[in-house]
Scaffold this motif. Structure first.
Motif, PDB file in Angstrom:
ATOM      1  N   GLU A 232       0.833  -1.212   0.000  1.00  0.00           N
ATOM      2  CA  GLU A 232       0.000   0.000   0.000  1.00  0.00           C
ATOM      3  C   GLU A 232       0.862   1.253   0.000  1.00  0.00           C
ATOM      4  O   GLU A 232       0.541   2.241  -0.670  1.00  0.00           O
ATOM      5  N   GLU A 233       1.957   1.227   0.776  1.00  0.00           N
ATOM      6  CA  GLU A 233       2.863   2.377   0.760  1.00  0.00           C
ATOM      7  C   GLU A 233       3.464   2.572  -0.623  1.00  0.00           C
ATOM      8  O   GLU A 233       3.617   3.705  -1.101  1.00  0.00           O
ATOM      9  N   ARG A 235       2.192   1.964  -3.445  1.00  0.00           N
ATOM     10  CA  ARG A 235       1.224   2.514  -4.401  1.00  0.00           C
ATOM     11  C   ARG A 235       1.304   4.037  -4.491  1.00  0.00           C
ATOM     12  O   ARG A 235       0.954   4.629  -5.509  1.00  0.00           O
ATOM     13  N   ASP A 236       1.747   4.689  -3.393  1.00  0.00           N
ATOM     14  CA  ASP A 236       1.771   6.156  -3.343  1.00  0.00           C
ATOM     15  C   ASP A 236       3.113   6.744  -3.756  1.00  0.00           C
ATOM     16  O   ASP A 236       3.286   7.959  -3.756  1.00  0.00           O
ATOM     17  N   LEU A 237       4.068   5.888  -4.099  1.00  0.00           N
ATOM     18  CA  LEU A 237       5.403   6.371  -4.441  1.00  0.00           C
ATOM     19  C   LEU A 237       5.458   6.871  -5.884  1.00  0.00           C
ATOM     20  O   LEU A 237       4.725   6.386  -6.757  1.00  0.00           O
ATOM     21  N   GLY A 241       4.691   3.539  -7.971  1.00  0.00           N
ATOM     22  CA  GLY A 241       3.251   3.536  -7.714  1.00  0.00           C
ATOM     23  C   GLY A 241       2.435   3.408  -8.986  1.00  0.00           C
ATOM     24  O   GLY A 241       1.605   2.493  -9.116  1.00  0.00           O
ATOM     25  N   LYS A 245       0.064   0.212 -10.279  1.00  0.00           N
ATOM     26  CA  LYS A 245      -1.349   0.365 -10.664  1.00  0.00           C
ATOM     27  C   LYS A 245      -1.577  -0.152 -12.089  1.00  0.00           C
ATOM     28  O   LYS A 245      -2.574  -0.838 -12.352  1.00  0.00           O
TER      29      LYS A 245
END
Length: 404
Positions: A232-233, A235-237, A241, A245
Motif C-alpha cells: 500500500e505504501e 502505491r503512493d510512491l 506507484g 497500478k
C-alpha cells in the motif's frame, strides 16, 4: 512449422563511440588477441578475477546470509551490465566496453556495503582515506595477481578511465566534489594519465546510469519482498506507484509478487526509454565528431530527463528513510560497523595476526612510512573480504570458548 527469425546484425558504431581498434592501449604492452577486441579481453579479465567472484558474498543492502533471493553485489553488477548493454546497443556504442565498466564498477566495495565503506573511511582518515572507486582501481592495477608480467589486470586506458570517472570529472571546474583525490588515483595517474578533468566515454556514462536504474528498481523489489515497507505504501510512491497500478489493471487476479515483478520490469523499460530520449537530444545538440568530443563536453551526455530525475529524487528519499534506515537494516549495520572497526583496530595494532602473505608486505616496508603502509595493507585486506569471511574472521579473533 515455424520459420526461422531473421538474423540480427549489429549496427555500425556511431562516430562518437569508443573504438577498440583505436584504444590508447595498456600500461604494459601486450600482443593483441586474434579473436577478441581489447575491450572484450578487458571484460573477460574482470569476470575471471578473484575480486569479481567475491561479489557473490558482498552486501547490496541486505547482508548476504539474510536471504537467498536478495541482491548481492554480484547479481546487482550483472543486472547493471545487462541494462548497460541494452543502452549501448540502442545508441550504437561499444557494448563490450559498456558491459566491462558495469561489471567492474563495484569491485572495490568492502564487506557490508556502504556501511563497511563508512567505517574504512573513518579508520583511514589519517592515512589518505578510503574510496571504493579508488579501491577498484587498486584491484585492477595492483592487487589482482593473475599474470607473471604485471600486477593487476593491465586493462585498457578506456576501461580504467571509465571505472575511475564513470560519475564524471574528478578534478577541474566540472568535478562534482571539491575534495582531494584518493591516493590510489593520484599514484596511478602519475604513470598513466586518465584525463581526470574530463567526462569519460559514453560507454562509461552508460555504466553509471545503468547502476542508478538497477539499484533504484531492485531496491524497491527487495524492500517489498523483505517487508521493510508494504504494498500500500508503494502505491503512493513516484514511478513505482503508477507502475504497480498499471500492472494491477492489466492483471487484476495476479498475486502481489508477480505484480511487483511486472511493475519493476515496466519501470526499468520506462527509465531506459527516458535515458535514450534525453541522451539522443543532448548528442544532437553537441554533435560530437568522436569520443574525445564527448569527453570534452561541458556536461554529461547520458542522463535522465528533468521530470524523471525529479521523480527519482522522491523515490530515493523514500528508500533512504524507509529501507536503508529501517530498524532491521540499522541493526545489521550496527553489527557490521563493530566487525569492520574491530578487525581494523586489531590488525593495525597487532600486525602479527595478519595472514602471512599480508604480513610479508609489511615486514619489508620502508621504516619511515611503516605506519602508513600498514594501514593500507590492513585496509586492502579488509576491503577484499566478503561479508561471511569478515564474520568468520571476527569470530576467530574475538570469540573465546573454554572447554569444561
Amino acid at each position: 512449422m515455424t520459420r526461422n527469425a531473421p538474423k540480427a546484425f549489429p549496427a555500425p558504431l556511431a562516430s562518437y563511440a569508443a573504438r577498440a581498434e583505436e584504444t590508447r592501449g595498456r600500461l604494459v604492452t601486450e600482443a593483441e588477441s586474434s579473436i577478441r577486441t581489447p575491450f572484450q579481453r578487458d571484460r573477460d579479465r574482470v569476470i575471471h578475477s578473484v575480486a569479481f567472484r567475491r561479489l557473490k558474498h558482498k552486501t547490496q543492502v541486505f547482508i548476504s546470509h539474510e536471504g537467498d533471493h536478495y541482491r548481492t553485489r554480484l547479481t546487482h553488477s550483472l543486472e547493471v551490465a545487462q541494462i548497460a548493454r541494452t543502452l549501448a546497443r540502442a545508441l550504437q556504442l561499444d557494448e563490450d566496453l559498456a558491459e566491462c565498466v558495469a561489471l567492474a564498477h563495484d569491485l572495490g566495495h568492502p564487506p557490508f556495503g556502504h556501511t563497511g565503506e563508512d567505517v574504512l573511511v573513518e579508520c583511514m582518515k589519517p592515512y589518505n582515506s578510503f574510496d571504493h572507486n579508488a579501491q577498484t582501481l587498486r584491484l585492477l592495477t595492483k592487487l589482482e595477481h593473475r599474470h607473471a608480467d604485471f600486477s593487476g589486470l593491465n586493462l585498457t586506458w578506456e576501461t580504467l578511465e571509465g571505472v575511475v570517472k564513470h560519475n564524471g570529472p574528478l578534478i577541474g571546474p566540472l568535478a562534482r566534489k571539491d575534495e582531494p583525490l584518493p591516493a590510489a588515483i593520484v599514484e596511478y595517474a602519475e604513470s598513466h594519465d586518465l584525463w581526470l578533468d574530463t567526462f569519460p566515454s559514453l560507454e562509461a556514462q552508460i555504466g553509471a546510469i545503468a547502476d542508478d536504474i538497477a539499484y533504484n528498481n531492485h531496491d524497491v523489489d527487495d524492500g517489498l519482498r523483505a517487508g521493510l515497507f508494504d504494498f500500500e505504501e508503494a502505491r503512493d510512491l513516484p514511478l513505482i506507484g503508477p507502475a504497480l497500478k498499471a500492472a494491477e489493471d492489466r492483471y487484476p487476479s495476479a498475486p502481489r509478487d508477480v505484480l511487483i515483478a511486472e511493475a519493476v520490469s515496466d519501470l526499468i523499460g520506462a527509465m531506459v526509454e527516458d535515458v535514450l530520449a534525453e541522451t539522443k537530444a543532448r548528442l544532437a545538440a553537441l554533435a560530437p565528431k568522436d569520443a574525445d568530443a564527448v569527453r570534452r563536453a561541458d556536461r554529461a551526455m547520458v542522463a535522465f530527463s528533468t521530470s524523471m530525475e525529479k521523480d527519482l529524487d522522491g523515490l530515493r528519499a523514500f528508500l533512504h528513510a524507509n529501507m536503508y534506515r529501517h530498524h532491521k537494516v540499522n541493526r545489521a549495520r550496527s553489527q557490521a560497523k563493530r566487525i569492520v572497526k574491530s578487525l581494523f583496530d586489531l590488525f593495525f595494532t597487532e600486525p602479527e595476526t595478519l595472514p602471512p602473505e599480508w604480513r610479508e608486505r609489511y615486514d619489508g616496508a620502508d621504516e619511515a612510512r611503516r605506519e602508513d603502509i600498514l594501514a593500507r595493507i590492513v585496509c586492502d585486506y579488509i576491503a577484499g573480504m566478503t561479508d561471511r569471511y569478515a564474520m568468520r574472521e571476527y569470530r576467530r579473533l574475538f570469540s573465546v570458548e573454554f572447554d569444561g
